[in-house]
Design an enzyme around this catalytic site. Structure first.
Site, PDB file in Angstrom:
ATOM      1  N   SER A 163     -49.472  -0.117  11.504  1.00  0.00           N
ATOM      2  CA  SER A 163     -48.055   0.283  11.406  1.00  0.00           C
ATOM      3  C   SER A 163     -47.152  -0.437  12.399  1.00  0.00           C
ATOM      4  O   SER A 163     -47.328  -0.317  13.614  1.00  0.00           O
ATOM      5  CB  SER A 163     -47.899   1.776  11.729  1.00  0.00           C
ATOM      6  OG  SER A 163     -48.279   2.540  10.648  1.00  0.00           O
ATOM      7  N   HIS A 181     -46.191  -1.238   6.288  1.00  0.00           N
ATOM      8  CA  HIS A 181     -47.429  -1.956   5.971  1.00  0.00           C
ATOM      9  C   HIS A 181     -47.120  -2.987   4.891  1.00  0.00           C
ATOM     10  O   HIS A 181     -46.966  -2.660   3.722  1.00  0.00           O
ATOM     11  CB  HIS A 181     -48.511  -0.990   5.483  1.00  0.00           C
ATOM     12  CG  HIS A 181     -49.149  -0.222   6.597  1.00  0.00           C
ATOM     13  ND1 HIS A 181     -50.395  -0.518   7.103  1.00  0.00           N
ATOM     14  CD2 HIS A 181     -48.697   0.809   7.322  1.00  0.00           C
ATOM     15  CE1 HIS A 181     -50.676   0.311   8.098  1.00  0.00           C
ATOM     16  NE2 HIS A 181     -49.666   1.133   8.255  1.00  0.00           N
ATOM     17  N   HIS A 209     -54.902   3.593   3.401  1.00  0.00           N
ATOM     18  CA  HIS A 209     -55.447   4.744   4.118  1.00  0.00           C
ATOM     19  C   HIS A 209     -56.068   5.727   3.133  1.00  0.00           C
ATOM     20  O   HIS A 209     -55.684   5.782   1.968  1.00  0.00           O
ATOM     21  CB  HIS A 209     -54.323   5.468   4.871  1.00  0.00           C
ATOM     22  CG  HIS A 209     -53.531   4.585   5.781  1.00  0.00           C
ATOM     23  ND1 HIS A 209     -52.517   3.768   5.327  1.00  0.00           N
ATOM     24  CD2 HIS A 209     -53.614   4.377   7.123  1.00  0.00           C
ATOM     25  CE1 HIS A 209     -52.017   3.092   6.346  1.00  0.00           C
ATOM     26  NE2 HIS A 209     -52.651   3.439   7.448  1.00  0.00           N
ATOM     27  N   TYR A 234     -55.509   8.874   3.106  1.00  0.00           N
ATOM     28  CA  TYR A 234     -54.514   9.876   2.692  1.00  0.00           C
ATOM     29  C   TYR A 234     -53.643   9.392   1.544  1.00  0.00           C
ATOM     30  O   TYR A 234     -52.936  10.183   0.931  1.00  0.00           O
ATOM     31  CB  TYR A 234     -53.647  10.326   3.881  1.00  0.00           C
ATOM     32  CG  TYR A 234     -52.788   9.243   4.501  1.00  0.00           C
ATOM     33  CD1 TYR A 234     -51.670   8.741   3.847  1.00  0.00           C
ATOM     34  CD2 TYR A 234     -53.101   8.722   5.748  1.00  0.00           C
ATOM     35  CE1 TYR A 234     -50.888   7.745   4.402  1.00  0.00           C
ATOM     36  CE2 TYR A 234     -52.329   7.732   6.322  1.00  0.00           C
ATOM     37  CZ  TYR A 234     -51.224   7.242   5.643  1.00  0.00           C
ATOM     38  OH  TYR A 234     -50.468   6.255   6.195  1.00  0.00           O
ATOM     39  N   GLU A 235     -53.695   8.090   1.230  1.00  0.00           N
ATOM     40  CA  GLU A 235     -52.953   7.607   0.059  1.00  0.00           C
ATOM     41  C   GLU A 235     -53.700   7.959  -1.231  1.00  0.00           C
ATOM     42  O   GLU A 235     -53.201   7.698  -2.324  1.00  0.00           O
ATOM     43  CB  GLU A 235     -52.732   6.091   0.161  1.00  0.00           C
ATOM     44  CG  GLU A 235     -51.821   5.707   1.319  1.00  0.00           C
ATOM     45  CD  GLU A 235     -51.683   4.198   1.492  1.00  0.00           C
ATOM     46  OE1 GLU A 235     -51.067   3.568   0.635  1.00  0.00           O
ATOM     47  OE2 GLU A 235     -52.212   3.668   2.482  1.00  0.00           O
ATOM     48  N   ALA A 260     -51.421   2.378  15.201  1.00  0.00           N
ATOM     49  CA  ALA A 260     -50.499   3.234  15.945  1.00  0.00           C
ATOM     50  C   ALA A 260     -51.216   4.565  16.102  1.00  0.00           C
ATOM     51  O   ALA A 260     -51.878   5.025  15.168  1.00  0.00           O
ATOM     52  CB  ALA A 260     -49.212   3.409  15.157  1.00  0.00           C
ATOM     53  N   MET A 287     -54.854   7.984  11.919  1.00  0.00           N
ATOM     54  CA  MET A 287     -55.279   8.194  10.528  1.00  0.00           C
ATOM     55  C   MET A 287     -55.931   6.948   9.930  1.00  0.00           C
ATOM     56  O   MET A 287     -55.896   6.758   8.711  1.00  0.00           O
ATOM     57  CB  MET A 287     -54.067   8.575   9.674  1.00  0.00           C
ATOM     58  CG  MET A 287     -53.278   9.762  10.215  1.00  0.00           C
ATOM     59  SD  MET A 287     -51.777  10.026   9.265  1.00  0.00           S
ATOM     60  CE  MET A 287     -50.876  11.128  10.366  1.00  0.00           C
ATOM     61  N   SER A 288     -56.492   6.104  10.770  1.00  0.00           N
ATOM     62  CA  SER A 288     -57.087   4.864  10.226  1.00  0.00           C
ATOM     63  C   SER A 288     -58.272   4.453  11.080  1.00  0.00           C
ATOM     64  O   SER A 288     -58.805   5.243  11.848  1.00  0.00           O
ATOM     65  CB  SER A 288     -56.032   3.754  10.211  1.00  0.00           C
ATOM     66  OG  SER A 288     -55.700   3.374  11.534  1.00  0.00           O
ATOM     67  N   ASN A 327     -46.544   7.788  20.406  1.00  0.00           N
ATOM     68  CA  ASN A 327     -45.989   9.132  20.688  1.00  0.00           C
ATOM     69  C   ASN A 327     -47.091   9.924  21.372  1.00  0.00           C
ATOM     70  O   ASN A 327     -48.260   9.524  21.334  1.00  0.00           O
ATOM     71  CB  ASN A 327     -45.593   9.822  19.370  1.00  0.00           C
ATOM     72  CG  ASN A 327     -46.771   9.914  18.417  1.00  0.00           C
ATOM     73  OD1 ASN A 327     -47.110   8.940  17.730  1.00  0.00           O
ATOM     74  ND2 ASN A 327     -47.433  11.060  18.395  1.00  0.00           N
ATOM     75  N   HIS A 360     -42.537   9.346  11.463  1.00  0.00           N
ATOM     76  CA  HIS A 360     -43.049   7.994  11.216  1.00  0.00           C
ATOM     77  C   HIS A 360     -42.051   6.948  11.710  1.00  0.00           C
ATOM     78  O   HIS A 360     -42.442   5.879  12.168  1.00  0.00           O
ATOM     79  CB  HIS A 360     -43.351   7.816   9.724  1.00  0.00           C
ATOM     80  CG  HIS A 360     -43.978   6.487   9.395  1.00  0.00           C
ATOM     81  ND1 HIS A 360     -45.163   6.052   9.959  1.00  0.00           N
ATOM     82  CD2 HIS A 360     -43.574   5.487   8.576  1.00  0.00           C
ATOM     83  CE1 HIS A 360     -45.456   4.837   9.493  1.00  0.00           C
ATOM     84  NE2 HIS A 360     -44.505   4.476   8.647  1.00  0.00           N
TER      85      HIS A 360
HETATM   86  N1  HPA Z   1     -51.179  11.595  14.950  1.00  0.00           N
HETATM   87  C1  HPA Z   1     -51.820  10.950  13.968  1.00  0.00           C
HETATM   88  N2  HPA Z   1     -51.573   9.686  13.648  1.00  0.00           N
HETATM   89  C2  HPA Z   1     -50.640   9.038  14.357  1.00  0.00           C
HETATM   90  C3  HPA Z   1     -49.917   9.654  15.392  1.00  0.00           C
HETATM   91  C4  HPA Z   1     -50.208  11.016  15.698  1.00  0.00           C
HETATM   92  O1  HPA Z   1     -49.626  11.635  16.605  1.00  0.00           O
HETATM   93  N3  HPA Z   1     -49.068   8.713  15.879  1.00  0.00           N
HETATM   94  C5  HPA Z   1     -49.271   7.590  15.171  1.00  0.00           C
HETATM   95  N4  HPA Z   1     -50.222   7.767  14.246  1.00  0.00           N
END
Ligand code: HPA
Length: 278
Positions: free
Chosen positions: A32, A63, A85, A87-88, A115, A213-214, A237, A249
């Site tokens: 990302s 992406h 991913h 989740y897609e 990320a 998530m990856s 974050n 996001h």
């Molecule tokens: N959680 C899950 N996936 C993420 C996060 C998060 O806080 N930040 C960036 N990808």
């Protein structure tokens, strides 16, 4: 692996072979907001995922969706600019098809970026974290089902999933380039909702320093094939409930983008070292 998955992987590899300008030594997966590194390579050949039979296309903003071949300081490289991913809605083997293809094309070392949310209250968005190990909390694996012996063994070893020498190279780059590098365990979750504060407390208790998530499925598939791995998180974050801020996001992408110059410099030196020595 199902015979249809194997057939789709072969089709993808054949399609890439036809257009690849070289045998790559190093593979890169750019997550990302981090995809722009690929545009800095020399002698670029860009192949959109949508032009390749068998390659799933990402629907996620940030992406891009290209394989990019090029050289970096003489090292032949292939990049995935964007990934798909779980989740897609893709199955685990589909998620890793592109990374498996990079290994099939000849990459013996793959560096992955993502990320991630940081789990240490003292960390700051924009920090970079070398992934030293992971927790696969997605509930699945790309190795589910019959093993494909041609790719790797039934029971893949994950003791040194993240290659100690490649990690050491990252530390050397951080020191030489004055780029601070955190280190820690990455917990890979299904998503796509960000975690609840209770889930963030859970993954911290389990021993993770970052959550995303990856990456974990790709690492499992690549280690199964004997590929050496390095992985880096951009902490975009703090995990839900740690800072009191809500998560978005847009914020994730913006932080990754703001960190782009450091990240590019870091990756550039890391690839050169890994390409020489791995
Ligand atoms: N959680 C899950 N996936 C993420 C996060 C998060 O806080 N930040 C960036 N990808």
């Amino acid at each position: 692996m199902s015979s249809s998955e194997l057939a789709q992987l072969s089709t993808l590899v054949d399609g890439l072979h036809k257009r690849a300008p070289h045998v790559p030594r190093v593979g890169l997966v750019l997550g990302s907001g981090l995809g722009s590194f690929a545009d800095d390579l020399k002698s670029i050949t860009k192949i959109p995922y949508a032009e390749l039979t068998g390659m799933p296309v990402s629907s996620v903003v940030g992406h891009a969706g290209n394989f990019v071949f090029g050289t970096w300081e003489g090292v032949p490289v292939v990049c995935m600019q964007g990934r798909v991913h779980l989740y897609e809605g893709h199955a685990a083997p589909t998620v890793v098809r592109g990374t498996r293809a990079m290994a099939k094309l000849g990459a013996t070392c793959v560096l992955l970026t993502n990320a991630a949310g940081g789990l240490e209250p003292s960390w700051t968005p924009g920090d970079l974290m070398l992934i030293t190990d992971h927790l696969n909390l997605t509930g699945t694996t790309p190795l589910l089902g019959a093993n494909e012996d041609a790719l790797g063994p039934r029971f893949a070893d994950m003791t040194r999933a993240y290659d100690p020498e490649i990690m050491q190279m990252a530390r050397e780059v951080g020191q030489a380039q004055h780029i601070a590098l955190r280190e820690g365990v990455y917990a890979g979750l299904l998503g796509p909702s960000y975690e609840t504060p209770a889930e963030i407390r859970m993954v911290r208790t389990l021993g993770a320093q970052a959550v995303g998530m990856s990456t974990v499925l790709e690492v499992i598939a690549l280690r199964h094939m004997g590929v050496r791995i390095g992985a880096l998180s951009c902490i975009t974050n703090l995990g839900a409930g740690i800072s009191g801020n809500v998560l978005s996001h847009t914020e994730v992408e913006e932080t990754a983008r703001a960190k782009r110059q450091d990240l590019k410099r870091f990756l550039g030196h890391w690839i050169a070292l890994a390409g020489e020595n791995a």
